[in-house]
Enzyme design. Structure first.
Site, short mmCIF file in Angstrom:
data_model
loop_
_atom_site.label_atom_id
_atom_site.label_comp_id
_atom_site.label_asym_id
_atom_site.label_seq_id
_atom_site.Cartn_x
_atom_site.Cartn_y
_atom_site.Cartn_z
N SER A 183 0.67 -1.30 -0.14
CA SER A 183 -0.39 0.47 0.05
C SER A 183 1.00 0.87 0.03
O SER A 183 1.88 1.27 -0.89
CB SER A 183 -0.82 -0.14 0.82
OG SER A 183 -1.73 1.22 1.04
N GLU A 277 -9.43 -4.42 -6.01
CA GLU A 277 -9.22 -3.40 -4.97
C GLU A 277 -9.09 -2.09 -5.82
O GLU A 277 -9.19 -2.35 -6.93
CB GLU A 277 -8.35 -3.66 -4.15
CG GLU A 277 -7.13 -3.67 -5.28
CD GLU A 277 -5.94 -4.00 -4.21
OE1 GLU A 277 -5.82 -3.07 -3.15
OE2 GLU A 277 -4.82 -4.95 -4.04
N HIS A 307 -8.25 -5.50 -0.29
CA HIS A 307 -6.47 -4.84 0.13
C HIS A 307 -5.59 -5.68 0.78
O HIS A 307 -5.13 -6.17 1.77
CB HIS A 307 -7.32 -3.93 0.27
CG HIS A 307 -5.51 -2.77 0.17
ND1 HIS A 307 -4.89 -2.34 -1.17
CD2 HIS A 307 -5.06 -1.78 1.24
CE1 HIS A 307 -4.11 -1.18 -0.99
NE2 HIS A 307 -4.07 -0.95 0.96
#
Length: 335
Positions: A183, A277, A307
């Site tokens: 991320s 996602e 995610h």
């Protein structure tokens, strides 16, 4: 007659069992259908984690509240026997060493956790980093970089540079270092590679980006198309953070959008994401741009996953399988 029916029944049972085995095998590979456990985990994650984030105000106070909640969660997590945790002081920031079993100390992984640059910590990521160490047979240095709202992504990049230089200064060769992140940590991984290249510092052997938030401007189509299927990231919340971090910055600043940076010369790259996602296209675009720049890039897209699903490997079988794929990628790089 009875014998014939029994034999036919046995053949049907065997065929059904074989079909189930094939289905389980396919679910452990990119493109396969999600397992039942993964689908259940998605609903729990949506109901608990996504709802908590959606209810957090778009303000510094809201960011701080989220930090405190995840810090509390991190203190409740434990690691299994055979995993060692030791602190590492890096000056302006800290880190921790995570070792599962007896890893090869000649090689190392520098890991940069996710959390949208305002929450997360090595402690929160211990269930992930010990598995990463176990799967790859390497110690993991998990960086506790400085977070918003008190700090900026630029401060986080300075901390990542400090950690990488610390490893080189500790005797590790660049070719024995792998950098990874998920991320926001995936974004930080790319920013670190570009900064090292700009500074003329030897690059690591490889990089792994899990569901990377490549473009802080959130301009990819999947931020709109997958806002209903993403069960963890609220698209509007992430876009607000992106605007906050990028204000008064140039559009082509590679720190704020590595997707717009020059990726040529980067080491082999593994990119893994979910097809449902909002960061799906970030991962796709990164892999495509890397290949166009001559970088060896492995791109995996897993269907129906949350995610950064490897972070939830305790509950999602595909998350455990993802570590095997990372380990295979690193063995291929070494070969």
């Amino acid at each position: 007659m009875t014998t014939s029916i029994s034999a036919e029944t046995l053949r049907l049972v065997a065929a059904t069992a074989a079909q189930r085995k094939v289905a389980r095998t396919l679910a452990m590979e990119p493109g396969g259908p999600p397992t039942l456990r993964a689908r259940i985990a998605n609903q729990v994650i949506r109901a608990v984690l996504m709802t908590a984030w959606r209810c957090t105000p778009d303000s510094e106070a809201g960011m701080t509240r989220m930090q405190r909640a995840t810090d509390l969660l991190g203190r409740l997590l434990a690691v299994p026997r055979g995993v060692s945790i030791s602190p590492q002081d890096l000056g302006a920031c800290t880190a921790e060493w995570v070792r599962a079993g007896t890893p090869d100390e000649r090689r190392v992984i520098l890991y940069l956790h996710g959390g949208a640059y305002f929450f997360g910590s090595p402690r929160l990521y211990r269930p992930f980093t010990w598995r990463l160490s176990a799967a790859t047979g390497r110690p993991v240095l998990a960086l506790d970089y400085r977070l918003a709202p008190r700090h900026t992504p630029g401060d986080a990049l300075d901390d990542a540079l400090t950690a990488y230089r610390f490893l080189l200064g500790s005797g590790y060769r660049a070719q024995d270092v792998v950098v990874g992140g998920d991320s926001a940590g995936g974004h930080l991984t790319l920013a670190l590679l570009l900064a090292l290249k700009e500074h003329g510092t030897s690059l690591p052997a490889a990089a792994v980006c899990l569901s990377p938030w490549v473009d802080l401007y959130c301009e990819a189509d999947s931020h709109r198309l997958n806002r209903r299927t993403d069960c963890l990231l609220p698209a509007d919340k992430l876009a607000w953070l992106g605007r906050l971090y990028c204000q008064e910055k140039e559009d082509d600043d590679p720190l704020f959008s590595p997707l717009r940076g020059d990726l040529s010369g980067l080491p082999p790259l593994m990119v893994m994401a979910s097809g449902s996602e909002i960061l799906r296209d970030d991962a796709r675009d990164l892999a495509a741009r890397a290949r166009a720049a001559g970088v060896h890039a492995v791109h995996q897209e897993w269907d129906g996953m949350t995610h950064v699903f490897p972070v939830f490997a305790e509950f999602i079988p595909e998350g455990k399988a993802a570590f095997r794929h990372v380990a295979e990628f690193l063995r291929a790089v070494e070969a």
